[in-house]
Design a protein around this motif. Structure first.
Motif, PDB file in Angstrom:
ATOM      1  N   TYR A 194       0.824  -1.218   0.000  1.00 60.81           N
ATOM      2  CA  TYR A 194       0.000   0.000   0.000  1.00 60.81           C
ATOM      3  C   TYR A 194       0.854   1.264   0.000  1.00 60.81           C
ATOM      4  CZ  TYR A 194       1.126   0.973   4.879  1.00 60.81           C
ATOM      5  OH  TYR A 194       1.791   1.288   6.038  1.00 60.81           O
ATOM      6  N   MET A 232      -7.029  -8.465   7.164  1.00 59.78           N
ATOM      7  CA  MET A 232      -7.502  -8.675   5.800  1.00 59.78           C
ATOM      8  C   MET A 232      -6.352  -9.192   4.960  1.00 59.78           C
ATOM      9  SD  MET A 232      -7.886  -4.722   4.447  1.00 59.78           S
ATOM     10  CE  MET A 232      -8.464  -4.049   5.996  1.00 59.78           C
ATOM     11  N   SER A 233      -6.662  -9.653   3.767  1.00 56.56           N
ATOM     12  CA  SER A 233      -5.605 -10.124   2.874  1.00 56.56           C
ATOM     13  C   SER A 233      -4.820  -8.948   2.316  1.00 56.56           C
ATOM     14  CB  SER A 233      -6.202 -10.934   1.718  1.00 56.56           C
ATOM     15  OG  SER A 233      -6.881 -10.082   0.810  1.00 56.56           O
ATOM     16  N   GLU A 234      -3.629  -9.234   1.830  1.00 59.06           N
ATOM     17  CA  GLU A 234      -2.817  -8.196   1.195  1.00 59.06           C
ATOM     18  C   GLU A 234      -3.570  -7.561   0.029  1.00 59.06           C
ATOM     19  OE1 GLU A 234       1.549 -10.222   2.165  1.00 59.06           O
ATOM     20  OE2 GLU A 234       0.674 -10.396   0.166  1.00 59.06           O
ATOM     21  N   ALA A 235      -4.249  -8.385  -0.761  1.00 56.69           N
ATOM     22  CA  ALA A 235      -4.993  -7.865  -1.917  1.00 56.69           C
ATOM     23  C   ALA A 235      -6.123  -6.945  -1.479  1.00 56.69           C
ATOM     24  CB  ALA A 235      -5.544  -9.021  -2.756  1.00 56.69           C
ATOM     25  N   GLU A 236      -6.851  -7.333  -0.440  1.00 56.19           N
ATOM     26  CA  GLU A 236      -7.952  -6.496   0.050  1.00 56.19           C
ATOM     27  C   GLU A 236      -7.435  -5.173   0.603  1.00 56.19           C
ATOM     28  OE1 GLU A 236     -10.952 -10.127   1.382  1.00 56.19           O
ATOM     29  OE2 GLU A 236      -9.433  -9.395   2.758  1.00 56.19           O
ATOM     30  N   HIS A 237      -6.300  -5.229   1.264  1.00 56.33           N
ATOM     31  CA  HIS A 237      -5.698  -4.013   1.805  1.00 56.33           C
ATOM     32  C   HIS A 237      -5.256  -3.079   0.674  1.00 56.33           C
ATOM     33  CE1 HIS A 237      -2.552  -1.727   4.203  1.00 56.33           C
ATOM     34  NE2 HIS A 237      -3.650  -1.577   4.923  1.00 56.33           N
ATOM     35  N   ARG A 269      -6.597  -2.965  -2.263  1.00 52.29           N
ATOM     36  CA  ARG A 269      -7.828  -2.427  -2.865  1.00 52.29           C
ATOM     37  C   ARG A 269      -8.319  -1.211  -2.083  1.00 52.29           C
ATOM     38  NH1 ARG A 269     -12.974  -6.260  -3.384  1.00 52.29           N
ATOM     39  NH2 ARG A 269     -12.615  -6.375  -1.132  1.00 52.29           N
ATOM     40  N   TYR A 270      -8.261  -1.284  -0.770  1.00 54.18           N
ATOM     41  CA  TYR A 270      -8.683  -0.168   0.079  1.00 54.18           C
ATOM     42  C   TYR A 270      -7.952   1.114  -0.321  1.00 54.18           C
ATOM     43  CZ  TYR A 270      -9.146   2.597   4.383  1.00 54.18           C
ATOM     44  OH  TYR A 270      -9.386   3.604   5.290  1.00 54.18           O
ATOM     45  N   GLN A 291     -13.887   0.778  -8.419  1.00 52.64           N
ATOM     46  CA  GLN A 291     -14.031  -0.627  -8.029  1.00 52.64           C
ATOM     47  C   GLN A 291     -14.150  -1.555  -9.234  1.00 52.64           C
ATOM     48  OE1 GLN A 291     -14.194  -2.285  -4.885  1.00 52.64           O
ATOM     49  NE2 GLN A 291     -14.152  -4.050  -6.246  1.00 52.64           N
ATOM     50  N   LEU A 294      -9.431  -8.721  -7.994  1.00 51.86           N
ATOM     51  CA  LEU A 294      -8.809  -9.159  -6.747  1.00 51.86           C
ATOM     52  C   LEU A 294      -8.357 -10.618  -6.875  1.00 51.86           C
ATOM     53  CD1 LEU A 294      -8.578  -7.306  -4.281  1.00 51.86           C
ATOM     54  CD2 LEU A 294     -10.405  -8.639  -3.219  1.00 51.86           C
ATOM     55  N   ASN A 319      -7.064 -13.302  -4.546  1.00 54.09           N
ATOM     56  CA  ASN A 319      -7.100 -13.394  -3.091  1.00 54.09           C
ATOM     57  C   ASN A 319      -6.706 -14.775  -2.576  1.00 54.09           C
ATOM     58  OD1 ASN A 319      -7.502 -11.782  -0.879  1.00 54.09           O
ATOM     59  ND2 ASN A 319      -9.705 -12.070  -0.769  1.00 54.09           N
TER      60      ASN A 319
END
Length: 201
Positions: free
Chosen positions: A43, A77-82, A84-85, A94, A99, A101
């Motif tokens: 991130y 959360m997963s690295e991918a979800e983080h 995305r945030y 979006q 993703l 995941n």
């Protein structure tokens, strides 16, 4: 010299610099998808680079890779979800984000990325990919991707600089030196385990 011949005894700083950083640069190519490899600090370094490439019109899709669950300040959360945030915060919509995941390491990032490309875009419709990861991690990532991806897909580098392992800083701290040396032997081990073919530096 072949990379497989590198040992702790013969490895020099000049070899590290050449192996990890020589000719690793973004050539500005427009692509079908930007793929960001996972990391707990993605991130901070990788996402701004990927978002800039997307927002400048270089691709209509961004894939975020990484299934490892981490304890972030925003929660587990997963690295991918983080990632995305933070992509959303930077203005990437979006519906442009894919993703991935499931992956737990670099090789799996690439393998699962292939599956997601097939699901969302069909591999036969993909001709160019922009690979985003930290600069010192790029050589290994490129070789894995170029070996595992279908031959009709070009893989282009988009390195993201962190603070301690940039080309101009890695020799300045013990942390940078250790990361760079460890990455060299990650490449050597990949070759010795047949992940991708040997090459010369």
């Amino acid at each position: 010299m072949w990379v497989s011949e590198i040992t702790t005894e013969n490895l020099t700083n000049e070899m590290i610099d050449r192996l990890l950083f020589n000719e690793i640069e973004d050539d500005g190519t427009n692509v079908d998808c930007i793929i960001v490899l996972g990391s707990i600090k993605a991130y901070k370094y990788r996402i701004p680079v990927a978002a800039k490439a997307y927002l400048s019109g270089r691709s209509k899709k961004v894939m975020l890779c990484g299934g490892s669950i981490r304890e972030f300040s925003e929660g587990p959360m997963s690295e991918a979800e983080h990632m995305r945030y933070y992509m959303l915060k930077l203005g990437v919509p979006q519906d442009s984000i894919i993703l991935e995941n499931n992956s737990q390491n670099t090789i799996e990032n690439i393998l699962y990325a292939l599956v997601e490309l097939q699901r969302f875009m069909w591999l036969n419709n993909v001709s160019k990919i922009l690979l985003v990861t930290t600069a010192y991690h790029m050589r290994r990532s490129l070789h894995i991707a170029r070996y595992l991806f279908p031959s009709h897909i070009e893989i282009h580098a988009c390195p993201a600089d962190d603070m301690k392992t940039r080309r101009d800083t890695w020799m300045s701290t013990d942390v940078g030196i250790k990361r760079a040396r460890d990455e060299v032997f990650n490449i050597v081990n990949c070759i010795k385990n047949g992940v991708f073919p040997d090459f010369e530096i």
